[in-house]
Design a protein around this motif. Structure first.
Motif, PDB file in Angstrom:
ATOM      1  N   GLN A 137     -13.360   9.429   0.461  1.00  0.00           N
ATOM      2  CA  GLN A 137     -13.513   8.104   1.049  1.00  0.00           C
ATOM      3  C   GLN A 137     -14.909   7.543   0.805  1.00  0.00           C
ATOM      4  O   GLN A 137     -15.080   6.340   0.615  1.00  0.00           O
ATOM      5  CB  GLN A 137     -13.218   8.169   2.552  1.00  0.00           C
ATOM      6  CG  GLN A 137     -13.139   6.810   3.223  1.00  0.00           C
ATOM      7  CD  GLN A 137     -12.058   5.932   2.634  1.00  0.00           C
ATOM      8  OE1 GLN A 137     -10.951   6.384   2.392  1.00  0.00           O
ATOM      9  NE2 GLN A 137     -12.369   4.670   2.392  1.00  0.00           N
ATOM     10  N   GLN A 148       0.451   9.105  -5.927  1.00  0.00           N
ATOM     11  CA  GLN A 148       0.575  10.521  -5.595  1.00  0.00           C
ATOM     12  C   GLN A 148       1.591  11.221  -6.490  1.00  0.00           C
ATOM     13  O   GLN A 148       1.432  12.394  -6.840  1.00  0.00           O
ATOM     14  CB  GLN A 148       0.967  10.664  -4.119  1.00  0.00           C
ATOM     15  CG  GLN A 148      -0.165  10.315  -3.168  1.00  0.00           C
ATOM     16  CD  GLN A 148       0.299  10.205  -1.729  1.00  0.00           C
ATOM     17  OE1 GLN A 148       1.492  10.112  -1.448  1.00  0.00           O
ATOM     18  NE2 GLN A 148      -0.648  10.214  -0.801  1.00  0.00           N
ATOM     19  N   ASP A 167       0.673   3.949  -2.983  1.00  0.00           N
ATOM     20  CA  ASP A 167       0.279   5.324  -2.641  1.00  0.00           C
ATOM     21  C   ASP A 167       1.331   6.320  -3.118  1.00  0.00           C
ATOM     22  O   ASP A 167       0.999   7.387  -3.655  1.00  0.00           O
ATOM     23  CB  ASP A 167       0.074   5.464  -1.134  1.00  0.00           C
ATOM     24  CG  ASP A 167      -1.280   4.950  -0.685  1.00  0.00           C
ATOM     25  OD1 ASP A 167      -2.139   4.722  -1.560  1.00  0.00           O
ATOM     26  OD2 ASP A 167      -1.489   4.765   0.527  1.00  0.00           O
ATOM     27  N   LYS A 168       2.599   5.991  -2.904  1.00  0.00           N
ATOM     28  CA  LYS A 168       3.691   6.876  -3.320  1.00  0.00           C
ATOM     29  C   LYS A 168       3.681   7.060  -4.827  1.00  0.00           C
ATOM     30  O   LYS A 168       3.839   8.182  -5.337  1.00  0.00           O
ATOM     31  CB  LYS A 168       5.028   6.267  -2.877  1.00  0.00           C
ATOM     32  CG  LYS A 168       6.226   7.187  -3.080  1.00  0.00           C
ATOM     33  CD  LYS A 168       6.201   8.326  -2.095  1.00  0.00           C
ATOM     34  CE  LYS A 168       7.448   9.187  -2.182  1.00  0.00           C
ATOM     35  NZ  LYS A 168       7.408  10.310  -1.228  1.00  0.00           N
ATOM     36  N   SER A 198      -6.485   6.548  -9.160  1.00  0.00           N
ATOM     37  CA  SER A 198      -7.031   5.407  -8.426  1.00  0.00           C
ATOM     38  C   SER A 198      -6.457   4.115  -8.996  1.00  0.00           C
ATOM     39  O   SER A 198      -6.313   3.972 -10.209  1.00  0.00           O
ATOM     40  CB  SER A 198      -8.559   5.390  -8.532  1.00  0.00           C
ATOM     41  OG  SER A 198      -9.087   4.199  -7.985  1.00  0.00           O
ATOM     42  N   ALA A 251      -5.138   1.618  -4.050  1.00  0.00           N
ATOM     43  CA  ALA A 251      -4.589   2.928  -3.706  1.00  0.00           C
ATOM     44  C   ALA A 251      -5.445   4.002  -4.355  1.00  0.00           C
ATOM     45  O   ALA A 251      -5.530   4.075  -5.576  1.00  0.00           O
ATOM     46  CB  ALA A 251      -3.137   3.053  -4.167  1.00  0.00           C
ATOM     47  N   SER A 252      -6.090   4.828  -3.538  1.00  0.00           N
ATOM     48  CA  SER A 252      -6.884   5.975  -4.009  1.00  0.00           C
ATOM     49  C   SER A 252      -6.722   7.097  -2.991  1.00  0.00           C
ATOM     50  O   SER A 252      -7.686   7.507  -2.341  1.00  0.00           O
ATOM     51  CB  SER A 252      -8.358   5.592  -4.165  1.00  0.00           C
ATOM     52  OG  SER A 252      -8.518   4.510  -5.055  1.00  0.00           O
ATOM     53  N   PRO A 253      -5.504   7.622  -2.825  1.00  0.00           N
ATOM     54  CA  PRO A 253      -5.225   8.547  -1.717  1.00  0.00           C
ATOM     55  C   PRO A 253      -5.969   9.872  -1.788  1.00  0.00           C
ATOM     56  O   PRO A 253      -6.179  10.505  -0.760  1.00  0.00           O
ATOM     57  CB  PRO A 253      -3.704   8.757  -1.816  1.00  0.00           C
ATOM     58  CG  PRO A 253      -3.360   8.439  -3.234  1.00  0.00           C
ATOM     59  CD  PRO A 253      -4.300   7.361  -3.648  1.00  0.00           C
ATOM     60  N   SER A 254      -6.370  10.303  -2.991  1.00  0.00           N
ATOM     61  CA  SER A 254      -6.982  11.626  -3.123  1.00  0.00           C
ATOM     62  C   SER A 254      -8.475  11.586  -3.381  1.00  0.00           C
ATOM     63  O   SER A 254      -9.127  12.623  -3.331  1.00  0.00           O
ATOM     64  CB  SER A 254      -6.294  12.409  -4.254  1.00  0.00           C
ATOM     65  OG  SER A 254      -4.912  12.550  -3.998  1.00  0.00           O
ATOM     66  N   GLY A 295       0.818  -1.217   0.000  1.00  0.00           N
ATOM     67  CA  GLY A 295       0.000   0.000   0.000  1.00  0.00           C
ATOM     68  C   GLY A 295       0.847   1.260   0.000  1.00  0.00           C
ATOM     69  O   GLY A 295       0.523   2.249  -0.669  1.00  0.00           O
ATOM     70  N   SER A 296       1.974   1.258   0.750  1.00  0.00           N
ATOM     71  CA  SER A 296       2.853   2.423   0.789  1.00  0.00           C
ATOM     72  C   SER A 296       3.494   2.666  -0.565  1.00  0.00           C
ATOM     73  O   SER A 296       3.616   3.806  -1.019  1.00  0.00           O
ATOM     74  CB  SER A 296       3.935   2.222   1.857  1.00  0.00           C
ATOM     75  OG  SER A 296       3.366   2.056   3.129  1.00  0.00           O
ATOM     76  N   THR A 319     -10.261  -1.644  -3.790  1.00  0.00           N
ATOM     77  CA  THR A 319      -9.316  -0.534  -3.732  1.00  0.00           C
ATOM     78  C   THR A 319      -7.930  -0.992  -3.304  1.00  0.00           C
ATOM     79  O   THR A 319      -7.771  -1.682  -2.303  1.00  0.00           O
ATOM     80  CB  THR A 319      -9.821   0.538  -2.752  1.00  0.00           C
ATOM     81  OG1 THR A 319     -11.093   1.010  -3.198  1.00  0.00           O
ATOM     82  CG2 THR A 319      -8.857   1.705  -2.696  1.00  0.00           C
TER      83      THR A 319
END
Length: 886
Positions: free
Chosen positions: A451, A420, A416-417, A432, A445-448, A412-413, A443
């Protein structure tokens, strides 16, 4: 309402006043004093008894907020209020003179003892002198002091009174418009002087904006004068706002016809140069060296950045304001520093396009000198977005691939990196990454993204019309949706996306092998179509995501296998082994030592060591089987049973299963397998065979049924033995898999099933229940025992029914009972029926023996004796007959 004394005081008050009732919306006038009548030049009968707005129908302020609702406001909040100074045109006096006054009105509530508003006192103050003194500084009134100067400069003043709809022009304005000195413009006629089309529309629009927002009016337009000639003028003006309402607009008109013609000549002289500049593949520009205010920008600015040159040049700080915030300070400082050092310079920075996206600019700047100082800057801005984007993308890819290679880094990290980083390359985008599992979206990774939206699409199925991602995953190809609001593929998702201002979505599938494992999507808050460079980036991102996910999948698979192997070794009692044939070493799992006992040396375990522990009677057979299996290149599995010695010297029955690994030539190189202690299973198997033999050969009917824990009465037959078929007439094929209720020989009318049902519902054993059963017209009697069976958790899952045929026994008992009944009848006849005739005989014989009788009497007595004898004989015969039938 007002007594006589107070009426006199009110009548001669010096301040103009009136009394109105709080009967809105009419507000009836009940009293006015002399000062008010003198001020408005009206009679008392023209006011008293009329509504306030009715009495002053021509007062424009009674139609304009906020002055038209001050009386309503007083009733609503109960508080006194005051109108602003308003212009009031008085009716003409006897000489025809018409005065203009500025009045300030105050409304005060008058209450009774119950604190109720009974009337409103309206007092008016004349503030004409103060207001006129304040206005002496306006452009129109200052004309008296500047008229000569303005006349020379061809500048005239104008005023538009919006309340009274009056327009005033100064003499210079009339000269500019070439109309007579006594010309009085109207609201419509003043606007008609502007050339129809672009110029008139611009003037009307600017006036509307000034009235609505207070924006300054400043335009250069063409008018058609009263003599029919065209002339360039500059019109400037501002609005006067009172209590949020525009009451008038005033300003100046400047004759700029000569200057504009000179400018047009200059424009014509530069046209050829500009045409050459516009062909350059970049933005050519010129700006002031001190202020950075641009004086020229080429048309390429619209192609590269989306702004028109007019938009750029209209804002003196346009360049600085449209540099990306993260680059702005550094870029401006660098340009200032290099300019002060009189050095030509080149630098890179990001600019915001009109559509909100980013463009990387390489700016090549030349410093123009005059007298040894910098007076201007000329430069060329070149779009280097694609090169920069690829450079940044390469750096991002290197970083995330290094992260992914570090053991223990959460997936996930990493994702996400990466996501982004991609978002940073596409401003106003939201990226996404969704995984595809069991044909559904999940899901990754959808950091932006909001939710709420992420939760709403999580777990949705893919399909041909399931948004951008669901469709891309289903079709295994890229899906571009530029407008979510109208695209049919978003029909079932549109209500989820639009509330979060998600307007466009481009999705690309991530395919590993032939399977879609994920989708990568970019959302925008506006309708958007990707360019060629953006499509290239999306495809590249999908390729890198494929590498990341594939590597992580392989790594996790290996890690999972290793962990699983370790846990299996710890959790199982089976002996797992790995035999390396080249080194002749068997690596045993911990289960081997738990199962067969520990050994001192675990580092070396050749095959011979294992063979020593195989039972002597089994060793030769097992060795031959293994040798044959290893020698055949087509064989990959070996299964064998034998006895194996434990550490305590006892032998255990084991089952061994081995899988053979071979090289390219088919030679066995490795065997991985398991030894399982089946001693207990063998014993249980033997016991089970005995039990099956007993059940199979017993004369009692045995039925085993499965019970649904949710419906214990819903039984299903699993097994019946031969005795069951013999007694009931039903073969196993007819009853197995069905309910016992199908046995038609049991008649509810002839049997009491209450005990049986109670036992089933209460899950209790039932013994000694005798049921009647009819087969082929013959009646049988079955003694039934019903036993519930529970699993290891105590849940009742099965029932065992054992039926014993007691027909013969019950018939024998019935016959005995019938015989006893007959014997009882014979005994009763012997003890009761036979005594009556016998007693009569004994009595008659006693009469004959002991008494004298005549011949006739004797004959009668003898007849009676004979009758009793016959009766006794008949009874004895009946007893004899019954006795014979027993």
């Amino acid at each position: 309402m007002i007594n006589h004394y107070l009426s006199q005081v009110f009548k001669f008050l010096p301040a103009p006043s009136m009394v109105v009732l709080p009967d809105g919306p009419k507000f009836t006038i009940t009293e006015v004093n002399d000062a008010y009548l003198e001020m408005v030049r009206m009679g008392r009968n023209e006011l008293v008894g009329k509504g306030f707005y009715e009495a002053f129908p021509n007062n424009p302020y009674n139609r304009v907020a906020p002055w038209n609702n001050l009386l309503e406001k007083l009733i609503a909040d109960g508080l006194p209020n005051q109108s602003p100074a308003t212009k009031y045109i008085l009716p003409p006096d006897s000489t025809g003179r018409q005065d203009v006054k500025y009045l300030l009105a105050t409304n005060t509530p008058v209450r009774n003892e119950a604190n109720e508003i009974v009337c409103i006192l309206r007092t008016v103050m004349d503030v004409t002198e103060v207001t006129m003194a304040r206005q002496t500084h306006s452009p129109f009134t200052s004309e008296k002091f500047l008229s000569e100067t303005l006349h020379i400069a061809r500048i005239g003043s104008w005023e538009a009174d919006l309340i009274n709809e009056v327009i005033n022009w100064s003499d210079v304005v009339k000269e500019i418009h070439e109309v007579p000195a006594n010309y009085q413009p109207g609201f419509l006629s003043a606007m008609e002087f502007y050339r129809p089309g672009e110029h008139r529309d611009a003037f009307l629009k600017a006036v509307d904006e000034t009235i609505a927002t207070g924006k300054l009016l400043d335009l250069e337009l063409v008018i058609v004068t009263g003599t029919g000639s065209e002339k360039w003028v500059r019109v400037t003006g501002k609005s006067e706002i009172v209590e949020g309402v525009c009451t008038r607009i005033y300003g100046v008109i400047h004759d700029i016809d000569k200057r504009k013609k000179v400018e047009q000549q200059l424009v014509e002289s530069h046209r050829q140069f500009e045409s050459l500049v516009q062909t350059v593949d970049g933005i050519v520009w010129e700006a002031d060296a001190d202020t950075f205010e641009f004086s020229f920008i080429s048309d390429q600015v619209q192609h590269i950045l989306g702004y028109t040159p007019e938009e750029w040049l209209a804002d003196s700080s346009f360049w600085q304001n449209h540099i990306h915030p993260e680059d702005r300070d550094q870029a401006v400082r660098y340009c200032h520093r290099e300019t002060r050092q009189l050095r030509n310079h080149t630098f890179d920075y990001r600019m915001l396009k009109a559509d909100g996206s980013l463009v990387w600019i390489k700016d090549v700047v030349s410093v123009i000198l005059e007298g040894g100082r910098a007076v201007a800057l000329r430069g060329l801005m070149v779009d280097i977005t694609e090169a920069k984007r690829l450079e940044n993308l390469e750096h991002l890819e290197k970083m995330v691939l290094e992260m992914n290679s570090v053991k223990g880094t959460p997936l996930g990290s990493v994702l996400d990196k990466y996501v982004q980083g991609v978002e940073a390359m596409f401003p106003h985008s939201k990226c996404s990454l969704l995984a595809i599992k069991n044909q559904k979206l999940y899901t990754l990774a959808s950091p932006s993204l909001p939710q709420e939206y992420v939760d709403a699409i999580n777990g949705r199925a893919i399909g041909p019309n399931e948004g951008s991602c669901g469709t891309a995953a289903f079709l295994k190809r890229q899906v571009i949706v530029s407008d979510i609001d109208t695209d049919p593929r978003w029909d079932t998702y549109r209500h989820l996306a639009l509330p979060h201002n998600l307007r466009a979505c481009w999705s690309h599938p991530v395919i590993v092998g032939d399977e879609v494992v994920a989708t990568f999507a970019i959302y925008y808050d506006r309708i958007s179509v990707p360019g060629e460079d953006e499509l290239k980036v999306i495809e590249r991102v999908a390729s890198i995501l494929k590498v990341i996910l594939e590597n992580r999948q392989n790594f996790e698979l290996v890690q999972d296998v290793n962990e699983r192997h370790e846990y299996v070794n710890m959790a199982t009692n089976d002996a797992i082994y790995d035999w390396d044939l080249a080194r002749d070493h068997i690596e045993w799992g911990d289960g081997f030592y738990r199962l067969f006992g520990s050994e001192p040396d675990k580092t070396s375990y050749p095959l011979a060591r294992w063979a020593e522990r195989v039972h002597a009677s089994d060793r030769e057979q097992v060795a031959a089987s293994l040798e044959k299996q290893l020698a055949d290149p087509e064989q990959h599995k070996w299964i064998v049973d034998y006895r194996f010695m434990k550490a305590d010297g006892q032998y255990a029955y084991v089952e061994e299963i081995g899988y053979i690994r071979r090289d390219q030539l088919g030679k066995a190189t490795r065997m991985i397998g398991v030894l399982r202690d089946v001693t207990k299973a063998r014993q249980e198997e033997h016991e089970l065979k005995l039990l099956v033999s007993v059940i199979t050969n017993t004369n009692d009917a045995v039925l085993i049924a499965e019970s649904d824990p949710r419906d214990i009465s819903g039984l299903k037959v699993l097994y019946v033995n031969a005795a069951f078929t013999r007694i009931t007439g039903y073969s196993p094929e007819e009853i197995v898999g069905k309910s016992p209720a199908l046995l038609r020989g049991f008649s509810p009318a002839r049997n009491d099933f209450d005990r049986l049902q109670d036992a089933i519902y209460s899950r209790e054993a039932l013994k000694g229940a005798t049921l009647r059963y009819v087969r082929d017209g013959e009646e049988f009697f079955i003694n039934l025992s019903l036993l519930p069976v529970a699993d290891a958790r105590g849940v009742h899952t099965h029932w065992i029914a054992i039926g014993h045929d007691v027909t013969d026994r019950l018939r024998y008992i019935s016959e005995i009972e019938e015989r006893n009944h007959k014997l009882q009848e014979i005994a009763w006849m012997q003890s009761h029926v036979i005594r009556a005739p016998l007693a009569r005989l004994m009595g008659l014989i006693d009469l004959i023996r002991n008494y004298q009788h005549s011949d006739t009497e004797k004959n009668e007595l003898l007849d009676h004796v004979l009758t009793s004898a016959y009766s006794l004989d008949e009874i004895i015969r009946d007893i004899s007959s019954k006795t014979e039938r027993i």
